[in-house]
Design an enzyme around this catalytic site. Sequence first.
Site, short mmCIF file in Angstrom:
data_model
loop_
_atom_site.label_atom_id
_atom_site.label_comp_id
_atom_site.label_asym_id
_atom_site.label_seq_id
_atom_site.Cartn_x
_atom_site.Cartn_y
_atom_site.Cartn_z
N LYS A 92 0.81 -1.22 0.00
CA LYS A 92 0.00 0.00 0.00
C LYS A 92 0.84 1.27 0.00
O LYS A 92 0.49 2.26 -0.65
CB LYS A 92 -0.91 0.02 1.23
N CYS A 115 -11.36 -2.96 12.32
CA CYS A 115 -12.61 -3.00 11.55
C CYS A 115 -12.79 -4.30 10.79
O CYS A 115 -13.84 -4.56 10.25
CB CYS A 115 -12.71 -1.80 10.62
#
Length: 248
Positions: A85, A185
């Site tokens: 990323k 999450c």
Amino acid sequence: MTLSDDELERYARHIVLPQVGGVGQRELKAASVAVIGAGGIGSAVIPALAGAGIGRLTIIDDDVVELANLHRQPLFREEDAGQPKAELAAQFVRRLNHFVVAHPIQQRIDTDNAGGLLGGHDLVIDGSDNFATRLAVSDTCVGLGLPLVSAAGVQFQGQVGLFRGRPCYRCFVGDAFDAEDCDNCAELGVLGALTETVGGFAALLAINSIVGIGEDPAGKVHLFDGQKLSWRTIAIPADPACKACGSD
Ligand SMILES: [Zn+2]
């Protein structure tokens, strides 16, 4: 630090704002910002800061893109699955604005390396996904005297605030979460548009702080309820016993 003709044209809608002007735009260009996490929060923060002409962006993330990221991380595309990323986010920045120097760091930030990774920046934005990292980053920013924008979102709830010295993020959340990853999450779920909203607010806090727009937002946390669609702001009292910013 001067602005070229190309930069004057690119940032014209900034420069026309009396609160920014050429002086503010040069302050943005002179600024060096570290963004921790190229995830949901980072996907809102990084394009906003790159577009705004922050001079130097360091992007710290040790993760690779997964398909389950794509609903909330528009920095990445389907063909990016499995790629790091930090590097992809840096490429995004360079394609959006070649005036920005993007520096990817593919490492997990922790208490041992945070000082070395964050030192020398003007501001830190933490969009990491767990309390242990956020507390390590906050403690480091207190120690280095760096302003910190800390932002998080889970399910339909978001929180974002700017901390400058005392009170700090640890005053807000306490010490209980140092070893926990309890708000990840992956387990709880998160609406993609929620992290976009909170990340956009974090970018606004950072830009306002760098340029000096509005009253100083430090020491407040802004809470967003994505079901009620409402924001509320709470002032954080300094914890006298805080092990990061306390006096003892
Ligand atoms: Zn504190």
